[in-house]
Structure formats: structure tokens, C-alpha cells
Design an enzyme around this catalytic site. Structure first.
Site, PDB file in Angstrom:
ATOM      1  N   GLY A  12       0.770  -1.244   0.000  1.00  0.00           N
ATOM      2  CA  GLY A  12       0.000   0.000   0.000  1.00  0.00           C
ATOM      3  C   GLY A  12       0.797   1.288   0.000  1.00  0.00           C
ATOM      4  N   HIS A 106       2.096   0.249 -13.385  1.00  0.00           N
ATOM      5  CA  HIS A 106       2.863  -0.986 -13.600  1.00  0.00           C
ATOM      6  C   HIS A 106       4.353  -0.634 -13.568  1.00  0.00           C
ATOM      7  CE1 HIS A 106       3.353  -5.102 -15.017  1.00  0.00           C
ATOM      8  NE2 HIS A 106       4.375  -4.634 -15.700  1.00  0.00           N
ATOM      9  N   ASP A 147      -2.478  -5.396 -18.717  1.00  0.00           N
ATOM     10  CA  ASP A 147      -1.372  -4.491 -19.056  1.00  0.00           C
ATOM     11  C   ASP A 147      -1.381  -4.000 -20.499  1.00  0.00           C
ATOM     12  OD1 ASP A 147      -0.422  -4.806 -16.451  1.00  0.00           O
ATOM     13  OD2 ASP A 147       0.817  -6.515 -16.992  1.00  0.00           O
ATOM     14  N   GLU A 176       7.324   6.071  -8.746  1.00  0.00           N
ATOM     15  CA  GLU A 176       5.886   5.915  -8.475  1.00  0.00           C
ATOM     16  C   GLU A 176       5.391   6.989  -7.511  1.00  0.00           C
ATOM     17  OE1 GLU A 176       5.266   1.173  -9.320  1.00  0.00           O
ATOM     18  OE2 GLU A 176       5.292   1.805  -7.239  1.00  0.00           O
TER      19      GLU A 176
HETATM   20  C1  GRF Z   1       3.845  -1.148  -7.344  1.00  0.00           C
HETATM   21  O1  GRF Z   1       5.162  -1.388  -7.734  1.00  0.00           O
HETATM   22  C2  GRF Z   1       2.963  -0.987  -8.545  1.00  0.00           C
HETATM   23  O2  GRF Z   1       3.626  -0.479  -9.653  1.00  0.00           O
HETATM   24  C3  GRF Z   1       2.525  -2.397  -8.829  1.00  0.00           C
HETATM   25  O3  GRF Z   1       2.393  -3.001  -7.575  1.00  0.00           O
HETATM   26  C4  GRF Z   1       3.231  -2.343  -6.635  1.00  0.00           C
HETATM   27  C5  GRF Z   1       2.387  -1.967  -5.463  1.00  0.00           C
HETATM   28  O4  GRF Z   1       3.154  -1.536  -4.378  1.00  0.00           O
HETATM   29  N1  GRF Z   1       1.341  -2.427  -9.633  1.00  0.00           N
HETATM   30  P1  GRF Z   1       2.439  -0.892  -3.112  1.00  0.00           P
HETATM   31  O5  GRF Z   1       1.454  -1.916  -2.574  1.00  0.00           O
HETATM   32  O6  GRF Z   1       1.760   0.359  -3.548  1.00  0.00           O
HETATM   33  O7  GRF Z   1       3.534  -0.645  -2.114  1.00  0.00           O
END
Ligand code: GRF
Length: 191
Positions: A12, A106, A147, A176
């Protein structure tokens, strides 16, 4: 005011970041109303709870047959669904109802390293095994095929000679954290 539901199955960190960005900053006219998860022990639940956001746990069967889920989304006037580490397929019924209103992040440069089995550290391992010089993140609309939806945003990072899965995961995490909320905001602005 636009309402967001975040779907997450794991740690999360993205969900937490999105909640901090929208719910604790009045300049954005949007809010995460709740998290949907398929794992009752998911780390995301406590991460957002301390930020004042609740989570609903749905079984995998309840996600595949999403009657109750759809009622919840409609009752709360959810405008956008954000997938952040959500590891279940989105059923057709929901895809139709939220056409172009479900986005996913992703951790690779799609179409590379997407599809079946490509999640979490598997992706970074495959990227390193292939001696790629760069990788990155992709934010895209969600369609039935995994995807494969239209790409909204991509950004890259370089891969060092001595890169490890852990060091690469850190670089991806930073990308991210930096970009996902801002891209969500741009998507919301167009709704
Ligand atoms: C992230 O790397 C996202 O890109 C992928 O899953 C991961 C989730 O990480 N889809 P988190 O649960 O937000 O820490």
C-alpha cells in the site's frame, strides 16, 4: 469534488501516497473515499486507516461477481478507480461501467515486462536478467487484457552495472511516489 476508490492487495505504499496527496491537501478537488482490497491482512489497510481512510475487504468471488462492489461504488459516487498493486482481474461488468475510468500503475515500460506472471520483484529480476539499460513505470487505462490498455504516462530510469533487484525496486518506488498522484490529478481533470 471527484471521488476516488483505490484498489490494492498489498503493502500500500502507492495507496498511502495517493491519500496523502489528495486528502490532506485542499488545493485538489478530489478525495480518496476508501480502499477496496481482496486481502484482509493487507498492509494497505493500516497504512490508510491512520490517515482516516477506511477499507472494504471483498473476497475474490465477490470481485469476480461484483454486484455488491458496484452498489458500493455507485452509492458513493466514485468517479475514478485507481489500481495500485491490485492483483485480481477486473470483471467485465466493472470495466464497462467505468470505461476509461480505471487506471493502473505498472513497474516497467509496457509493453515490455507486462502480462502473466509479471508483477512485483519478478519484473525487476527479468529486467536485470535481460541486461536492460533502462526500465521505468507505466500508468495506463485498464482494459480486459492485462497491461494492454492505452498508456497515459511513462517515465524511465537507468540501470547501473551493479544494479540489484532491491536497488532497482527503490528507484521504481521513487518514480511511483513522484508521478502517480500528479497523473491521477490530470486524469481526473479530464473527467
Ligand atoms: C507497485 O510497484 C505498482 O507499480 C505495482 O504493484 C506495486 C504496489 O506496491 N502495480 P504498493 O502496494 O503500492 O507498495
Amino acid at each position: 469534488m471527484k471521488n476516488i476508490a483505490v484498489f490494492a492487495s498489498g503493502n500500500g505504499s502507492n495507496a498511502e501516497n495517493i491519500v496523502r496527496f489528495f486528502n490532506h491537501n485542499n488545493s485538489f478537488n478530489a478525495k480518496v473515499l476508501f480502499i477496496i482490497t481482496n486481502k484482509k491482512q493487507a498492509g494497505v489497510i493500516n497504512k490508510v486507516k491512520i490517515l482516516g481512510v477506511g477499507s472494504f475487504v471483498f473476497t475474490n468471488a465477490e470481485i469476480a461477481e461484483p454486484k455488491q462492489l458496484i452498489v458500493l461504488l455507485k452509492e458513493n459516487n466514485i468517479d475514478l478507480i485507481v489500481l495500485a498493486g491490485f492483483l485480481r482481474p477486473i470483471p467485465i461488468e466493472l470495466l464497462k461501467l467505468y470505461s476509461n475510468k480505471i487506471i493502473n500503475i505498472h513497474p516497467s515500460l509496457l509493453p515490455n515486462y507486462g502480462g502473466k506472471g509479471m508483477y512485483g520483484f519478478n519484473i525487476h529480476e527479468a529486467v536485470l536478467a535481460n541486461k536492460e539499460k533502462e526500465t521505468g513505470i507505466t500508468i495506463h487505462y485498464v482494459i480486459e487484457e492485462y497491461d494492454k490498455g492505452e498508456i497515459i504516462f511513462q517515465t524511465k530510469c537507468s540501470i547501473a552495472e551493479d544494479e540489484t533487484v532491491d536497488s532497482l525496486a527503490k528507484k521504481i518506488y521513487q518514480l511511483e511516489q513522484k508521478h502517480f498522484p500528479e497523473i491521477i490529478e490530470k486524469v481526473l481533470a479530464k473527467l
